[in-house]
Write an enzyme that holds these catalytic residues in place. Structure first.
Site, PDB file in Angstrom:
ATOM      1  CB  VAL A 201      -0.983  -0.012   1.193  1.00  8.09           C
ATOM      2  CG1 VAL A 201      -1.868   1.220   1.172  1.00  8.09           C
ATOM      3  CG2 VAL A 201      -1.850  -1.270   1.144  1.00  8.09           C
ATOM      4  CE1 TYR A 202       5.871   5.266   2.637  1.00  7.90           C
ATOM      5  CE2 TYR A 202       7.269   4.041   1.113  1.00  7.90           C
ATOM      6  CZ  TYR A 202       7.048   5.153   1.910  1.00  7.90           C
ATOM      7  OH  TYR A 202       7.986   6.158   1.970  1.00  7.90           O
ATOM      8  CB  ALA A 203       4.769   0.249  -3.268  1.00  4.42           C
TER       9      ALA A 203
END
Length: 273
Positions: free
Chosen positions: A155-157
């Site tokens: 999700v960060y990516a």
């Protein structure tokens, strides 16, 4: 002459980490005033106190960048007082380092809201005044995670891919329209601030020193750069990804450089912004 001289600088997530360092360095380069936005009121007061003691002009706002109404309200206060800000550092961000199936919907929403939408909300609040004022610089702190897939931070990516795509598109749009506002997209690998505590630095991609990377970001602003990728291997990532078949790139990134295992040892810190 420093391009920070007499400028009004606003930094989101500016109470700690590289946000704080960039603010301090902007003031050392003779910025007229620093406006710090952060969600953590205690850290915000502490940062303002520390910088005010050095004789600098500091203004603070407790702002959750993922809340568009709050951003608008606080931006209005800043614009009413100053007319515009000269330099906006979109720096606030969080990371949740877990397997995707372990993410709660709240984790997903929060990560996308702060790391992607938050940048847009804040930039949107200040951009019209910058255009009208005839000057502006928007510095978006994205991530090398916006250039390559990486398990353990799905999700960060995703949030950083969105940030990079938006930031670079905004830059082109402003240039196309001959608007007097510049955009710098910053894509660093892991920075040693505690946000990524426990990560295993990939081969040839040492953890970046916060002091060093914050200086490089300000230098990039002074040189009117549009893109900053650090360390050197990150500069090569889009090229390597572009020329290698996906299978081979994944082998090189995963097995040789260890990028895909870098989050295996991730601990992080409890609250990041």
């Amino acid at each position: 002459m420093s391009s920070f001289k007499n400028k009004i600088v606003l930094i989101t997530g500016g109470a700690s980490g590289i946000g704080y360092l960039m603010g301090e360095k902007a003031l050392q380069r003779e910025a007229r005033k620093l406006i710090i936005w952060d969600i953590n009121e205690d850290k915000l007061l502490e940062a303002a106190k520390r910088l005010s003691k050095q004789g600098y002009a500091i203004k603070t706002g407790v702002v959750d960048v993922s809340d568009p109404e709050q951003v608008q309200q606080e931006a209005k206060k800043v614009l009413d007082e100053h007319g515009s800000v000269d330099m906006l550092f979109n720096n606030a961000g969080i990371v949740v380092g877990k397997k995707f199936e372990e993410h709660s919907t709240e984790h997903i929403k929060k990560t996308m809201n702060i790391n992607s939408l938050g940048l847009m909300y804040v930039a949107r609040a200040f951009l019209p005044a910058m255009i009208e004022n005839g000057y502006g610089y928007i510095i978006n702190i994205a991530s090398a995670a916006g250039l390559t897939p990486n398990p353990g931070m799905t999700v960060y990516a995703a949030s950083k891919w969105a940030a990079v795509g938006w930031s670079e598109s905004l830059n082109l749009e402003l240039k196309k329209n001959d608007d007097p506002v510049k955009v710098l997209t910053v894509m660093p690998s892991y920075i040693n601030t505690g946000m990524f505590a426990g990560v295993t630095a990939p081969l040839l991609m040492p953890l970046l020193d916060p002091d060093d990377i914050s200086t490089k970001i300000l230098d990039a602003v002074e040189r009117e750069k549009e893109r900053l990728r650090e360390p050197f291997m990150v500069k090569l990532t889009p090229f390597i990804r572009g020329i290698l078949p996906a299978k081979i790139y994944n082998f090189v990134a995963g097995k040789i450089f260890g990028v895909y295992d870098s989050m295996n040892t991730f601990i992080g810190r409890k609250t990041d912004h």
